[in-house]
Design an enzyme around this catalytic site. Structure first.
Site, PDB file in Angstrom:
ATOM      1  N   LYS A  41       0.844  -1.201   0.000  1.00 29.21           N
ATOM      2  CA  LYS A  41       0.000   0.000   0.000  1.00 29.21           C
ATOM      3  C   LYS A  41       0.877   1.248   0.000  1.00 29.21           C
ATOM      4  CE  LYS A  41      -3.722  -2.483   2.294  1.00 29.21           C
ATOM      5  NZ  LYS A  41      -4.368  -2.882   3.552  1.00 29.21           N
ATOM      6  N   GLN A  98      -4.641  -1.404   9.760  1.00 25.49           N
ATOM      7  CA  GLN A  98      -4.430  -2.712   9.135  1.00 25.49           C
ATOM      8  C   GLN A  98      -5.011  -3.809  10.024  1.00 25.49           C
ATOM      9  OE1 GLN A  98      -3.159  -3.246   6.037  1.00 25.49           O
ATOM     10  NE2 GLN A  98      -3.596  -5.416   6.311  1.00 25.49           N
ATOM     11  N   ASP A 118     -10.963   3.025   4.084  1.00 23.07           N
ATOM     12  CA  ASP A 118     -11.211   1.580   3.950  1.00 23.07           C
ATOM     13  C   ASP A 118     -12.717   1.297   3.896  1.00 23.07           C
ATOM     14  OD1 ASP A 118      -9.198  -0.220   3.541  1.00 23.07           O
ATOM     15  OD2 ASP A 118      -8.661  -0.449   5.663  1.00 23.07           O
TER      16      ASP A 118
END
Ligand code: NAP
Length: 299
Positions: A54, A98, A121
């Site tokens: 990422k 994460q 997200d």
């Protein structure tokens, strides 16, 4: 029939080129550099690989990223307090925690600490709710990437039978909602589904996200179906495979995504798209606030 392979790498590359143009325009016209903050707790090797990818992808398209790594025994309060700092920082447009988090964390509480305008997200309840009514700001990256792939190769969605295998909050459920929003007739299967094949065989569009190698084999697939394999499984011999038995499914499907090189590159790309979108939204909010100030001082 042998399936046409849907090349996620090339679709992702095209989308990333568009992202690069957008970040250049934001920087040159407005002095804005989109920023992504990544919070990671512990050093789970798979998570470390995902985070590295990422961060590399951000650099590739002109997004400034920063990583905040906490030790595995960090407290939830410390993580939430760091998220609060990122919430208040105007150079941070997207915040990503994460997953998975260590067991002592309340994942829901951590995700809800993220400012919903920075929830790139798409896991905050506000964005999940938006998805339910077809009006989300930040669609979750993996199903968002699947939709882009389907559109890219011209798959008709409205009125088709779609079957989603897997019902997780981050992939299966939002995938089903997005397909429903586009007027597919959607069935969702999960580990307790009895006789999975009776559902999958009806699918014009089959999306599989269960995390079980070879769960779907050729005879379970309708002839001519479009099959999207979201699964990522590392076999004992080191190979990376999806949830579909590739050779037998490819004989039945009209189109199919490979693993690797299918959905994976799209997931990271949609994170970039959401982060740039967030920077654009912040810019618009700033300009509106400036105009409101000017109007009130002129009055
Ligand atoms: P997850 O949270 O473990 O959820 C798996 C889902 O699959 C659950 O709903 C589970 O049912 C269902 N399931 C498990 N075994 C099944 C079976 N035998 N038959 C039918 N359904 C079954 O996993 P996830 O996070 O959604 O991820 C799913 C897979 O996608 C994993 O391989 C993951 O690595 C991969 N993934 C890939 C990407 C990408 O970018 N390509 C992104 C995210 C995830 P229950 O709800 O009944 O337990």
């Amino acid at each position: 029939m042998t399936a046409r392979i849907i090349d996620g790498l090339s679709v992702a590359a095209e989308k990333r080129a568009q992202c690069r143009s957008l970040t250049t325009a934001l920087r040159e016209r407005h002095g804005v550099v989109p920023g992504l903050a990544v919070v990671m707790v512990g050093e789970d090797p798979a998570s470390a690989v995902y985070v590295r990818k990422k961060i590399q992808a951000c650099a590739d398209v002109g997004i400034a990223s920063r990583k905040h790594l906490f030790p595995a025994n960090a407290s939830q309060e410390a993580v939430i307090s760091q998220i609060a700092e990122f919430n208040a920082d105007p150079t941070v447009h997207g915040i990503l925690v994460q997953l998975p988090l260590p067991r002592h964390f309340d994942v829901k509480a951590v995700l809800e600490a993220i400012d919903r305008e920075k929830d790139v997200d798409g896991f905050h309840l506000y964005n999940v709710g938006g998805l339910v009514i077809g009006d989300t700001v930040f669609p979750p990256c993996t199903p968002y990437g699947v939709m882009l792939l389907l559109d890219h190769v011209g798959v008709e969605i409205s009125g088709r039978n779609a079957v989603v295998v897997g019902a997780s909050n981050i992939v299966g459920k939002p995938m089903a909602l997005m397909l429903m929003q586009r007027e597919a007739t959607v069935s969702v299967c999960h580990a307790k589904t009895r006789d999975l094949a009776q559902f999958t065989i009806l699918a014009d569009i089959l999306v599989v996200a269960a995390g079980c190698p070879d769960l779907i084999v050729g005879p379970m697939v309708k002839s001519g179906a479009v099959v999207v394999d979201v699964g990522i499984n590392r076999l004992a011999d080191g190979r990376l495979v999806g949830d579909c038995h590739f050779d037998s499914v490819a004989k039945r499907a009209s189109m199919m995504t490979p693993v690797p090189g299918g959905v994976g590159p799209m997931t990271v790309t949609m994170l970039l798209v959401n982060t740039i979108n967030s920077a654009q939204r912040a810019l618009t909010r700033g300009l509106r606030a400036q105009m409101a100030c000017t109007d009130s001082s002129a009055a």
